[in-house]
Design a protein around this motif. Structure first.
Motif, PDB file in Angstrom:
ATOM      1  N   VAL A  60     119.564 110.403  83.396  1.00 26.19           N
ATOM      2  CA  VAL A  60     118.809 109.975  84.565  1.00 26.19           C
ATOM      3  C   VAL A  60     117.545 109.281  84.073  1.00 26.19           C
ATOM      4  O   VAL A  60     116.727 109.901  83.377  1.00 26.19           O
ATOM      5  CB  VAL A  60     118.436 111.169  85.471  1.00 26.19           C
ATOM      6  CG1 VAL A  60     117.628 110.696  86.671  1.00 26.19           C
ATOM      7  CG2 VAL A  60     119.683 111.925  85.905  1.00 26.19           C
ATOM      8  N   PHE A  61     117.400 107.997  84.413  1.00 26.82           N
ATOM      9  CA  PHE A  61     116.181 107.252  84.115  1.00 26.82           C
ATOM     10  C   PHE A  61     115.316 107.285  85.362  1.00 26.82           C
ATOM     11  O   PHE A  61     115.760 106.886  86.440  1.00 26.82           O
ATOM     12  CB  PHE A  61     116.498 105.810  83.723  1.00 26.82           C
ATOM     13  CG  PHE A  61     117.203 105.680  82.407  1.00 26.82           C
ATOM     14  CD1 PHE A  61     116.514 105.796  81.214  1.00 26.82           C
ATOM     15  CD2 PHE A  61     118.570 105.448  82.357  1.00 26.82           C
ATOM     16  CE1 PHE A  61     117.161 105.683  79.995  1.00 26.82           C
ATOM     17  CE2 PHE A  61     119.234 105.334  81.147  1.00 26.82           C
ATOM     18  CZ  PHE A  61     118.522 105.454  79.959  1.00 26.82           C
ATOM     19  N   THR A  62     114.082 107.765  85.217  1.00 28.76           N
ATOM     20  CA  THR A  62     113.175 107.879  86.360  1.00 28.76           C
ATOM     21  C   THR A  62     112.191 106.704  86.372  1.00 28.76           C
ATOM     22  O   THR A  62     111.938 106.097  85.328  1.00 28.76           O
ATOM     23  CB  THR A  62     112.380 109.196  86.308  1.00 28.76           C
ATOM     24  OG1 THR A  62     111.425 109.116  85.241  1.00 28.76           O
ATOM     25  CG2 THR A  62     113.302 110.391  86.125  1.00 28.76           C
ATOM     26  N   PRO A  63     111.614 106.409  87.536  1.00 29.81           N
ATOM     27  CA  PRO A  63     110.608 105.343  87.609  1.00 29.81           C
ATOM     28  C   PRO A  63     109.345 105.661  86.813  1.00 29.81           C
ATOM     29  O   PRO A  63     108.587 104.774  86.453  1.00 29.81           O
ATOM     30  CB  PRO A  63     110.276 105.244  89.101  1.00 29.81           C
ATOM     31  CG  PRO A  63     111.328 105.996  89.816  1.00 29.81           C
ATOM     32  CD  PRO A  63     111.934 106.953  88.840  1.00 29.81           C
ATOM     33  N   GLU A  64     109.130 106.936  86.497  1.00 26.32           N
ATOM     34  CA  GLU A  64     107.941 107.361  85.752  1.00 26.32           C
ATOM     35  C   GLU A  64     108.113 107.224  84.248  1.00 26.32           C
ATOM     36  O   GLU A  64     107.247 107.656  83.488  1.00 26.32           O
ATOM     37  CB  GLU A  64     107.593 108.817  86.090  1.00 26.32           C
ATOM     38  CG  GLU A  64     107.230 109.060  87.533  1.00 26.32           C
ATOM     39  CD  GLU A  64     108.449 109.168  88.444  1.00 26.32           C
ATOM     40  OE1 GLU A  64     108.313 108.805  89.623  1.00 26.32           O
ATOM     41  OE2 GLU A  64     109.523 109.586  87.985  1.00 26.32           O
ATOM     42  N   GLY A  65     109.229 106.653  83.784  1.00 27.18           N
ATOM     43  CA  GLY A  65     109.435 106.457  82.361  1.00 27.18           C
ATOM     44  C   GLY A  65     110.022 107.656  81.642  1.00 27.18           C
ATOM     45  O   GLY A  65     109.910 107.785  80.426  1.00 27.18           O
ATOM     46  N   ARG A  66     110.689 108.539  82.375  1.00 29.61           N
ATOM     47  CA  ARG A  66     111.335 109.711  81.781  1.00 29.61           C
ATOM     48  C   ARG A  66     112.847 109.494  81.784  1.00 29.61           C
ATOM     49  O   ARG A  66     113.395 108.835  82.656  1.00 29.61           O
ATOM     50  CB  ARG A  66     111.037 110.991  82.574  1.00 29.61           C
ATOM     51  CG  ARG A  66     109.589 111.295  82.821  1.00 29.61           C
ATOM     52  CD  ARG A  66     108.791 111.740  81.652  1.00 29.61           C
ATOM     53  NE  ARG A  66     109.305 112.909  80.969  1.00 29.61           N
ATOM     54  CZ  ARG A  66     108.826 113.332  79.807  1.00 29.61           C
ATOM     55  NH1 ARG A  66     107.829 112.688  79.228  1.00 29.61           N
ATOM     56  NH2 ARG A  66     109.322 114.387  79.215  1.00 29.61           N
TER      57      ARG A  66
END
Length: 131
Positions: A60-66
């Motif tokens: 899972v790629f998050t918008p927060e860069g995680r």
């Protein structure tokens, strides 16, 4: 002077937003990706799938860069990712690269349903994910 300063701030924000959009994948990589298969490079030809190795994997790629990695729906890693331009190991050409979990990959393909990344090293393992 205040007007010029404000203008440069607004211009900078629009320029940054535009440059992310022109990459084409910046927004589309943010999602949940289910691993379908990995194909080994020429020095180590193999194919691995969830069925052959006995577990499911998703990232899972998050918008927060995680980036959060799951094995059989259990979180096993939670780290940062970085997207940038860089040079490919084999063709020495510029590519879009993504780095996470200590490895750098060439983003070979990303669209609404597919993500293909290739290890940016001599192994060149190709991993294919679906949304």
């Amino acid at each position: 002077m205040k007007k010029h300063f404000l203008f440069f701030i607004v211009f900078g924000l629009f320029t940054a937003a535009y440059s992310l959009e022109t990459k084409g994948f910046a927004g589309s990589i943010i999602n949940t990706w289910i691993w379908e298969k990995s194909i080994g490079g020429s020095s180590n030809p193999y194919m691995a799938t969830p069925k052959t190795i006995g577990f499911n994997k998703k990232i899972v790629f998050t918008p927060e860069g995680r980036v959060i990695t799951y094995k059989n729906n259990v979180e096993i890693r939670n780290s940062t990712y970085q997207i940038e331009k860089g040079i490919g190991f084999f063709d020495h050409s510029e590519h879009d690269l993504i780095t996470f979990e200590g490895k750098t990959y060439i983003i070979e393909n990303v669209d609404n349903q597919n993500l293909t990344i290739v290890s940016n090293n001599q192994d060149a393992t190709r991993s294919i994910y679906k949304r």
